[in-house]
Design a protein around this motif. Structure first.
Motif, PDB file in Angstrom:
ATOM      1  N   PHE A 108       0.835  -1.218   0.000  1.00  0.00           N
ATOM      2  CA  PHE A 108       0.000   0.000   0.000  1.00  0.00           C
ATOM      3  C   PHE A 108       0.867   1.265   0.000  1.00  0.00           C
ATOM      4  CE2 PHE A 108      -2.664  -3.356   1.877  1.00  0.00           C
ATOM      5  CZ  PHE A 108      -3.663  -3.366   0.920  1.00  0.00           C
TER       6      PHE A 108
ATOM      7  N   ARG B  85      -9.403   1.916   0.351  1.00  0.00           N
ATOM      8  CA  ARG B  85      -8.425   1.349  -0.584  1.00  0.00           C
ATOM      9  C   ARG B  85      -9.170   0.716  -1.760  1.00  0.00           C
ATOM     10  NH1 ARG B  85      -6.135  -4.023   2.700  1.00  0.00           N
ATOM     11  NH2 ARG B  85      -8.152  -4.963   3.017  1.00  0.00           N
TER      12      ARG B  85
ATOM     13  N   ASN C  52      -2.907  -6.594  -4.897  1.00  0.00           N
ATOM     14  CA  ASN C  52      -3.221  -7.254  -3.627  1.00  0.00           C
ATOM     15  C   ASN C  52      -4.679  -7.666  -3.664  1.00  0.00           C
ATOM     16  OD1 ASN C  52      -2.228  -7.809  -0.786  1.00  0.00           O
ATOM     17  ND2 ASN C  52      -4.136  -6.733  -0.352  1.00  0.00           N
ATOM     18  N   GLU C  53      -4.928  -8.954  -3.521  1.00  0.00           N
ATOM     19  CA  GLU C  53      -6.297  -9.459  -3.485  1.00  0.00           C
ATOM     20  C   GLU C  53      -7.178  -8.780  -4.539  1.00  0.00           C
ATOM     21  OE1 GLU C  53      -7.699  -9.136   0.548  1.00  0.00           O
ATOM     22  OE2 GLU C  53      -6.698 -10.983   1.101  1.00  0.00           O
TER      23      GLU C  53
ATOM     24  N   ASN D 179      -1.768 -12.593  -4.310  1.00  0.00           N
ATOM     25  CA  ASN D 179      -2.435 -13.294  -3.208  1.00  0.00           C
ATOM     26  C   ASN D 179      -3.921 -13.459  -3.509  1.00  0.00           C
ATOM     27  OD1 ASN D 179      -2.379 -10.468  -2.995  1.00  0.00           O
ATOM     28  ND2 ASN D 179      -2.584 -10.460  -0.786  1.00  0.00           N
TER      29      ASN D 179
ATOM     30  N   ASP E 283      -4.471 -16.000   0.631  1.00  0.00           N
ATOM     31  CA  ASP E 283      -4.710 -15.428   1.957  1.00  0.00           C
ATOM     32  C   ASP E 283      -5.816 -16.246   2.606  1.00  0.00           C
ATOM     33  OD1 ASP E 283      -2.959 -13.544   1.064  1.00  0.00           O
ATOM     34  OD2 ASP E 283      -4.431 -11.930   0.870  1.00  0.00           O
TER      35      ASP E 283
ATOM     36  N   TYR F  50      -8.151 -16.654   6.224  1.00  0.00           N
ATOM     37  CA  TYR F  50      -8.515 -16.179   7.565  1.00  0.00           C
ATOM     38  C   TYR F  50      -9.610 -17.059   8.135  1.00  0.00           C
ATOM     39  CZ  TYR F  50      -5.579 -12.212   6.658  1.00  0.00           C
ATOM     40  OH  TYR F  50      -4.479 -11.439   6.397  1.00  0.00           O
TER      41      TYR F  50
ATOM     42  N   GLU G 130      -0.894 -14.688   3.365  1.00  0.00           N
ATOM     43  CA  GLU G 130      -1.394 -13.996   4.560  1.00  0.00           C
ATOM     44  C   GLU G 130      -2.250 -14.946   5.374  1.00  0.00           C
ATOM     45  OE1 GLU G 130      -3.800 -10.557   3.929  1.00  0.00           O
ATOM     46  OE2 GLU G 130      -2.504  -9.741   2.380  1.00  0.00           O
TER      47      GLU G 130
ATOM     48  N   VAL H 202      -8.688 -11.050  13.727  1.00  0.00           N
ATOM     49  CA  VAL H 202      -8.753 -10.044  12.664  1.00  0.00           C
ATOM     50  C   VAL H 202      -9.625  -8.895  13.177  1.00  0.00           C
ATOM     51  CG1 VAL H 202      -8.405 -11.761  10.859  1.00  0.00           C
ATOM     52  CG2 VAL H 202     -10.735 -11.095  11.470  1.00  0.00           C
TER      53      VAL H 202
ATOM     54  N   TRP I  91     -12.252  -7.480  11.000  1.00  0.00           N
ATOM     55  CA  TRP I  91     -13.296  -7.178  10.011  1.00  0.00           C
ATOM     56  C   TRP I  91     -14.484  -8.114  10.100  1.00  0.00           C
ATOM     57  CZ3 TRP I  91     -13.153 -11.651   7.241  1.00  0.00           C
ATOM     58  CH2 TRP I  91     -11.921 -12.306   7.119  1.00  0.00           C
TER      59      TRP I  91
ATOM     60  N   PHE J 277      -0.511 -11.351   7.613  1.00  0.00           N
ATOM     61  CA  PHE J 277      -0.779  -9.929   7.647  1.00  0.00           C
ATOM     62  C   PHE J 277      -0.800  -9.583   9.117  1.00  0.00           C
ATOM     63  CE2 PHE J 277      -3.206  -6.201   8.405  1.00  0.00           C
ATOM     64  CZ  PHE J 277      -2.624  -5.341   7.518  1.00  0.00           C
TER      65      PHE J 277
ATOM     66  N   GLU K 230      -6.843  -0.888  10.444  1.00  0.00           N
ATOM     67  CA  GLU K 230      -6.492  -2.247  10.863  1.00  0.00           C
ATOM     68  C   GLU K 230      -5.686  -2.271  12.154  1.00  0.00           C
ATOM     69  OE1 GLU K 230      -6.929  -4.782   6.927  1.00  0.00           O
ATOM     70  OE2 GLU K 230      -5.002  -3.736   6.990  1.00  0.00           O
TER      71      GLU K 230
ATOM     72  N   HIS L  52      -6.201  -5.310  14.268  1.00  0.00           N
ATOM     73  CA  HIS L  52      -5.898  -6.600  13.623  1.00  0.00           C
ATOM     74  C   HIS L  52      -4.575  -7.102  14.191  1.00  0.00           C
ATOM     75  CE1 HIS L  52      -4.973  -9.528  10.514  1.00  0.00           C
ATOM     76  NE2 HIS L  52      -6.123  -9.298   9.918  1.00  0.00           N
TER      77      HIS L  52
HETATM   78  C1  GLA Z   1      -6.463  -8.855   3.474  1.00  0.00           C
HETATM   79  C2  GLA Z   1      -5.527  -7.815   2.913  1.00  0.00           C
HETATM   80  C3  GLA Z   1      -4.600  -7.247   3.937  1.00  0.00           C
HETATM   81  C4  GLA Z   1      -5.322  -7.010   5.240  1.00  0.00           C
HETATM   82  C5  GLA Z   1      -5.920  -8.306   5.700  1.00  0.00           C
HETATM   83  C6  GLA Z   1      -6.594  -8.211   7.046  1.00  0.00           C
HETATM   84  O1  GLA Z   1      -5.994 -10.124   3.447  1.00  0.00           O
HETATM   85  O2  GLA Z   1      -4.775  -8.290   1.837  1.00  0.00           O
HETATM   86  O3  GLA Z   1      -4.081  -6.032   3.436  1.00  0.00           O
HETATM   87  O4  GLA Z   1      -6.320  -6.059   5.052  1.00  0.00           O
HETATM   88  O5  GLA Z   1      -6.905  -8.672   4.773  1.00  0.00           O
HETATM   89  O6  GLA Z   1      -7.123  -9.456   7.442  1.00  0.00           O
END
Ligand code: GLA
Length: 680
Positions: free
Chosen positions: A52, A118, A156-157, A256, A280, A282, A314, A320, A322, A352, A362, A365
């Motif tokens: 970022f 973002r 990223n994602e 990712n 990634d 979670y 990640e 987390v 979120w 992450f 975050e 997190h």
């Molecule tokens: C995603 C994003 C990270 C971060 C994580 C938090 O995986 O790629 O930048 O925001 O979530 O869990």
């Protein structure tokens, strides 16, 4: 995909990759010295930098400032830490949206979003593509020869927050995509079934993305918009990949992917455009058995890469920030989670993030280095895990080999969860998870693979839910069974074609002959309604009127109408010999024990065995290297257990001659003695 890329990377690191996202721009310079010292202490060997950082690297249009990143790269290298360097395109700075307001995404309701979080850009915006391309070029040119660089991290994602845009630019891009797919409007009208509700298009200008509308939007229009949106992001990925490959050949690239976290992009398509898969993952805090969801994601990561090892880009050390309630990990849970990924083929364990943020969205997190510093539970576990991963260095490159494929498809996920289906309770991941969980508790490892993959290496193919299937993919499964394979298919699979048009002549059109049945009508159940089956077990969600056409009935809905549901006495589970193989059909959702019992029988008949005989709550997976096999035993239960195994535990150093005791919450990784066992 490049089969050797991850192997070369882990050889260079001398073992399994360990580290996380590193965001030094959030901290003053003096903190960086502490960062690298503590990274060394923890055994960190790889960090992801710059994800970022766009606003730092290009503070105003066309002005690039690389001083900060130069220093960070040098510092990391001086401390022996390798870098996965991001193209930094995931969060365009505020100046970008003021300069290009037309590049901000628009929701289906017509709301134009603005910067301040973002990923606020329209995936079809030429202005974004150009700006991101320029930035990528500058970064790659500057760092391609830096000795710390080992991997390029695209974006990223992709699509996590902005996959679907409904602006005018997106509408035009959607029309272009549709022209490519259908040629002319006749093809589009046919595919979208526009004879229905007077939706016929006579001019391309009339064709829109599925913006907010009065009633149910055309399902094929919606489905194509999911496909188009995934492809638009894939186009951006390819653009970055082209720059990286042209300017920095020899350094691998990846991105990712989200596994099952989000359904927005087709993970298989992106995986093909990477040198190796990274994901990634979670935990879902509300899921009491979230470690099973973790395994499912890991088996999907492996399936996306054709069975090759992959990188866990990640995950989290603890909570987390979120989810509605962000449950922290209990002592030992992080270690079990991380090692479960390694068990299922990960050759890297990244989080992450490295240092928990003080400010921003975050800050709550978890991270490797928490707000409390080194005198914390998390830090102690992070350093201990670093030692564990060193002890597992020889495992890298070893493969998980499975006899079972579970078919997984984003297209089918999109189609199943559209409006106006027979039941809103049909949730794709729930259906897949129920079957996966049954297999998990039997200790049987499976690869989650695309329906179009080569199935010939498997003994058994499971199809928990695949309402939408193309003719070619359906033919592949039918051929697999005819050639001697075993398959089990869940209800409401094979019912529509790739345009979401119903396959006529009785369900499930794509598999009717293979299954030796014909489904006359669906009878979905009311919320919380259950029915009894002929063996006394219960089932929920769905029933249907199945007529055997050659298949034998294995279980029926109870004959007693007071508990047998809408179709008492009719088949609920069937078995059919087709060609040289065997196919099973499951016309309802059996309760967990019953499904496990059924799949145990299916596995037995197919000659599929567990990695090891383990008690409930213990996960057993085997990785096979050229010189040794490694049996991972992860005890999620609160009891010490004993598992038959012979070899050396790489984590504790203990040797086992016939049985290994795995303490409650503990993990063992046994390098097995003697010839590799036949079981997977
Ligand atoms: C995603 C994003 C990270 C971060 C994580 C938090 O995986 O790629 O930048 O925001 O979530 O869990």
């Amino acid at each position: 995909m490049n089969d050797n890329a991850l192997e070369q990377l882990s050889d260079r690191l001398g073992g399994i990759a360990y580290g996380g996202d590193y965001n030094p721009e959030q901290w003053p310079r003096e903190v960086w010295e502490e960062d690298v010292r503590l990274m060394r202490e923890a055994g960190v060997n790889l960090v992801t930098v710059g994800v970022f950082s766009w606003a730092f690297l290009e503070p105003s249009p066309g002005t690039y400032e690389f001083g900060l990143l130069d220093e960070v790269m040098d510092l990391l290298h001086a401390n022996g830490i390798a870098v996965d360097l991001a193209t930094a395109t995931a969060s365009p700075p505020p100046w970008f949206s003021l300069r290009h307001p037309e590049a901000l995404p628009v929701t289906a309701d017509g709301v134009r979003l603005t910067h301040g979080s973002r990923q606020t850009f329209c995936p079809s915006s030429p202005a974004y593509a150009e700006a991101a391309g320029r930035l990528t070029e500058r970064i790659v040119e500057r760092y391609r020869d830096h000795p710390a660089l080992v991997l390029w991290h695209l974006h990223n994602e992709w699509g996590n927050h902005n996959a679907h845009c409904f602006c005018d630019i997106s509408a035009e891009a959607f029309r272009d995509w549709l022209r490519q797919r259908y040629g002319g409007l006749d093809g589009l009208n046919e595919a979208w079934g526009t004879a229905f509700w007077s939706q016929r298009y006579g001019d391309w200008a009339e064709v829109m993305p599925p913006r907010a509308t009065a009633a149910v939007a055309n399902p094929t229009q919606q489905l194509d918009h999911w496909r188009f949106s995934s492809d638009a992001l894939l186009g951006l990925h390819r653009r970055e990949a082209e720059i990286v490959r042209r300017l920095s050949p020899g350094v691998p690239l990846t991105t990712n992917l989200l596994v099952t976290l989000e359904k927005k992009v087709d993970g298989f398509a992106f995986a093909e455009e990477c040198d190796f898969v990274s994901v990634d993952q979670y935990l879902t805090a509300a899921d009491p058995e979230a470690h099973i969801g973790l395994s499912l994601d890991a088996d999907l990561a492996r399936g996306m890469g054709g069975g090759a090892p992959w990188l866990l880009m990640e995950h989290s050390t603890s909570a987390v920030n979120w989810q509605p309630r962000n449950v922290a990990k209990t002592p030992g849970q992080m270690r079990r989670n991380s090692l479960a990924h390694v068990a299922r083929g990960a050759d890297g364990v990244l989080y992450f993030q490295w240092r928990q943020s003080r400010a921003g969205a975050e800050k709550w997190h978890s991270a490797m280095l928490p707000h409390g510093g080194t005198d914390t539970k998390t830090w102690r576990e992070v350093t201990a895990l670093g030692r564990d991963l060193k002890a597992l260095a020889e495992v890298r490159g070893a493969r998980v080999v499975s006899d079972v494929a579970l078919l997984f498809d984003w297209n089918a996920w999109w189609a199943l969860e559209m409006d106006a289906t027979p039941s809103r309770d049909l949730r794709y991941l729930d259906l897949v998870r129920a079957w996966y969980e049954a297999l998990w508790s039997l200790g049987v490892t499976c690869d989650l693979v695309h329906p179009g993959s080569d199935l010939s290496g498997y003994r058994l193919v499971l199809v928990p839910s695949l309402s939408l299937t193309s003719d070619a993919d359906a033919a592949a499964l039918n051929g697999f069974v005819a050639d001697g394979g075993h398959a089990a298919v869940g209800f409401f699979s094979g019912v529509v074609d790739e345009h979401d048009h119903v396959r006529l002549g009785g369900h499930p059109g794509a598999y009717r002959d293979m299954l030796g049945i014909r489904v006359d009508e669906f009878f979905p159940l009311r919320e919380s309604e259950t029915v009894r089956l002929s063996d006394g077990s219960r089932a929920s969600l769905w029933t249907e009127l199945v007529e055997p056409r050659g298949a034998e009935t294995v279980l029926s809905f109870a004959a007693d109408p007071s508990c047998g549901g809408p179709v008492p006495g009719h088949p609920a589970v069937t078995r059919h010999g087709h060609g040289d193989g065997v196919s099973w059909y499951v016309a309802t959702r059996p309760e967990a024990d019953a499904l496990r019992g059924l799949l145990a029988r299916v596995c037995r008949e197919a000659g599929v065995t567990a990695a090891a005989e383990v008690p409930a709550g213990v996960e057993a997976v085997r990785r096979r290297g050229p010189d040794a096999t490694y049996l991972f035993l992860i005890n999620h239960s609160p009891r010490d257990v004993s598992v038959p195994a012979a070899g050396t535990d790489l984590l504790s150093g203990a040797t086992a001659d016939g049985g290994v005791v795995v303490r409650a919450g503990d993990v063992a990784v046994i390098r097995e003695h003697g010839a590799p066992p036949a079981g997977r």
